[in-house]
Design a protein around this motif. Structure first.
Motif, PDB file in Angstrom:
ATOM      1  N   TYR A 180     -23.904 -26.812 -19.954  1.00 41.12           N
ATOM      2  CA  TYR A 180     -24.884 -27.633 -19.245  1.00 41.12           C
ATOM      3  C   TYR A 180     -24.167 -28.530 -18.238  1.00 41.12           C
ATOM      4  N   GLN A 181     -24.576 -28.424 -16.968  1.00 40.41           N
ATOM      5  CA  GLN A 181     -23.879 -29.127 -15.888  1.00 40.41           C
ATOM      6  C   GLN A 181     -24.629 -30.347 -15.367  1.00 40.41           C
ATOM      7  N   GLY A 182     -25.787 -30.649 -15.956  1.00 43.68           N
ATOM      8  CA  GLY A 182     -26.520 -31.834 -15.537  1.00 43.68           C
ATOM      9  C   GLY A 182     -27.501 -31.558 -14.409  1.00 43.68           C
ATOM     10  N   GLU A 183     -27.984 -32.629 -13.788  1.00 44.78           N
ATOM     11  CA  GLU A 183     -28.983 -32.520 -12.719  1.00 44.78           C
ATOM     12  C   GLU A 183     -28.348 -32.668 -11.348  1.00 44.78           C
ATOM     13  N   ASP A 184     -28.940 -31.962 -10.365  1.00 48.15           N
ATOM     14  CA  ASP A 184     -28.490 -32.137  -8.983  1.00 48.15           C
ATOM     15  C   ASP A 184     -29.314 -33.241  -8.333  1.00 48.15           C
ATOM     16  N   GLU A 185     -29.148 -33.423  -7.019  1.00 48.94           N
ATOM     17  CA  GLU A 185     -29.811 -34.532  -6.333  1.00 48.94           C
ATOM     18  C   GLU A 185     -31.341 -34.387  -6.296  1.00 48.94           C
ATOM     19  N   THR A 186     -31.849 -33.173  -6.545  1.00 46.47           N
ATOM     20  CA  THR A 186     -33.294 -32.951  -6.549  1.00 46.47           C
ATOM     21  C   THR A 186     -33.904 -33.120  -7.940  1.00 46.47           C
TER      22      THR A 186
ATOM     23  N   LYS B 248     -21.415 -13.528 -15.977  1.00 41.13           N
ATOM     24  CA  LYS B 248     -21.411 -14.931 -15.565  1.00 41.13           C
ATOM     25  C   LYS B 248     -22.724 -15.220 -14.833  1.00 41.13           C
ATOM     26  N   PHE B 249     -23.595 -16.003 -15.471  1.00 42.86           N
ATOM     27  CA  PHE B 249     -24.897 -16.324 -14.898  1.00 42.86           C
ATOM     28  C   PHE B 249     -24.965 -17.812 -14.570  1.00 42.86           C
ATOM     29  N   ALA B 250     -25.323 -18.126 -13.313  1.00 43.14           N
ATOM     30  CA  ALA B 250     -25.598 -19.504 -12.921  1.00 43.14           C
ATOM     31  C   ALA B 250     -27.107 -19.711 -13.012  1.00 43.14           C
ATOM     32  N   LEU B 251     -27.527 -20.760 -13.717  1.00 44.93           N
ATOM     33  CA  LEU B 251     -28.940 -21.034 -13.940  1.00 44.93           C
ATOM     34  C   LEU B 251     -29.297 -22.393 -13.356  1.00 44.93           C
ATOM     35  N   LYS B 252     -30.504 -22.472 -12.783  1.00 49.04           N
ATOM     36  CA  LYS B 252     -30.922 -23.732 -12.146  1.00 49.04           C
ATOM     37  C   LYS B 252     -32.439 -23.837 -12.192  1.00 49.04           C
ATOM     38  N   GLY B 253     -32.937 -25.030 -12.474  1.00 45.58           N
ATOM     39  CA  GLY B 253     -34.374 -25.243 -12.458  1.00 45.58           C
ATOM     40  C   GLY B 253     -34.774 -26.535 -13.131  1.00 45.58           C
ATOM     41  N   LYS B 254     -35.972 -26.988 -12.840  1.00 45.24           N
ATOM     42  CA  LYS B 254     -36.517 -28.170 -13.491  1.00 45.24           C
ATOM     43  C   LYS B 254     -36.620 -27.900 -14.997  1.00 45.24           C
ATOM     44  N   GLN B 255     -36.133 -28.834 -15.794  1.00 44.01           N
ATOM     45  CA  GLN B 255     -36.176 -28.722 -17.259  1.00 44.01           C
ATOM     46  C   GLN B 255     -35.581 -27.394 -17.748  1.00 44.01           C
TER      47      GLN B 255
END
Length: 380
Positions: free
Chosen positions: A114-120, A66-73
């Protein structure tokens, strides 16, 4: 001098999920699987299989990566690693796809949520990978995302994953979940609460039935399992999981697909989007195979009798070995012996008669359309 057998204390220990004690408590038969000690049978494969097809069953799949991924684009940075178009995903949607090597061989089959964008403005996603390939996948992803502004958090050790599958899965889960589950479409997902605690819930599975996979903390996972058990959901092991996925013609990594098979050979052409995206690892090989055809293809076989074709058995045409069975079983729902096998493309057409060698004797089989079983209960 012969090396003495290792004592039990010297045997490499198998990993256990946070729900392992529940399997022991319920007197499940245990087995080693991909480095884990897992429940293979609780009552019987046929009873567990039938429960998922007609009511609801639950599986401990906490061994999955289970990998959580986060980043611009984020989607754009992941795009070169898979043949599927991730950029078209909207928040709350998911894509089943494959990680490919330069030869277009399958490193692993995965689901990207895909979970969408956060506030940043950073994009977020969840990736579920196979247990046996978790370390390899993580290394591959980190190496290929090294210069990208993407963070990968491995949640595998700290999260439980429970699959609740079957036509009554929604009705059993709904009282324990905040929000309307009927509004979640197939491959849809959301952050919600289960038993009042944060959870990730997706309408996905590996059984060919409607159902959900729920990721949450271990303590709440134990509570969820106990609540579902008390409500009448059948606990199921790896045995029923295998017969269910095979009836639905879902590939098992390491048997039906691996680093030497391409998605076009494996019958996964629907996730190769050559017309809708740019470059990706293995694209050149897939373009060549698309243009000139593959030399072999994974097909569905149905045995004429009840003799079971098992993994590794030779497939024959006119007495000559032409392929090999990758998976096979006696399908409980169909009461027929079925199998998956790679055969030359000219022998891959529906209705093609073949034979499978079982203990030195050839038994008749025929190529049939996949999947072997299509549930009328699948969410649209």
């Amino acid at each position: 001098m012969a090396k003495p057998e290792a004592s039990k204390s010297e045997t490499p220990s198998l990993a256990r999920t946070p729900l392992f004690d529940l399997a022991v408590e319920q007197k499940a038969r245990l087995t080693a699987f991909s480095g884990w000690e897992m429940a293979v049978i609780y009552s019987s494969i046929s009873k567990e299989h039938e429960a998922v097809r007609t009511s609801a069953g639950m599986f401990d799949i906490s061994h999955m990566g289970k990998f959580a991924l986060k980043g611009k684009q984020l989607r754009e940075h992941l795009q070169p690693l898979v043949p599927s178009d991730l950029t078209r995903l909207q928040a709350g949607e998911a894509q089943y796809t494959v990680l490919l090597n330069p030869q277009a061989g399958i490193i692993d089959d995965i689901i990207f949520y895909y979970q969408g964008e956060d506030e940043t403005g950073a994009q977020q996603g969840m990736m579920i990978v196979n247990a046996a390939t978790r370390s390899k996948d993580k290394t591959w992803l980190l190496a290929n995302l090294e210069n990208a502004p993407v963070q990968l958090q491995d949640l595998s050790p700290e999260k439980v994953l429970i699959a609740v599958q079957g036509p009554l899965a929604t009705s059993y889960l709904q009282p324990l979940v905040q929000g309307d589950l009927t509004a979640v479409k197939a491959f849809g997902h959301l952050q919600t609460t289960v038993l009042g605690k944060p959870a990730f819930l997706a309408r996905t599975g590996y059984t060919g039935e409607d159902g959900f996979e729920v990721m949450l903390d271990p303590e709440t996972g134990v509570q969820l399992w106990r609540n579902l058990l008390a409500a009448g959901v059948t606990p199921c092991g790896l045995g029923a999981r295998d017969t269910l996925r095979l009836e639905a013609a879902m590939a098992l990594y390491g048997q039906d697909i691996d680093s030497s098979t391409t998605p076009l050979e494996a019958g996964l052409s629907w996730l190769v989007h050559l017309n809708s995206q740019g470059d990706f690892i293995g694209r050149e090989v897939l373009e060549e195979q698309k243009a000139n055809g593959v030399k072999r293809r994974l097909v569905g076989l149905q045995m004429t009798g009840r003799h079971i074709a098992r993994h590794g058995y030779p497939v024959l045409a006119d007495g000559e070995v032409v392929g090999e069975v990758t998976s096979g079983t006696l399908a409980p729902t169909l009461a027929k012996a079925i199998a998956l096998a790679y055969v030359p493309l000219n022998l891959a057409k529906i209705g093609q008669p073949l034979e499978v060698e079982i203990r030195g004797k050839a038994y008749p089989a025929v190529v049939v359309k996949k999947p072997f079983y299509r549930s009328p209960n699948r969410s649209k």
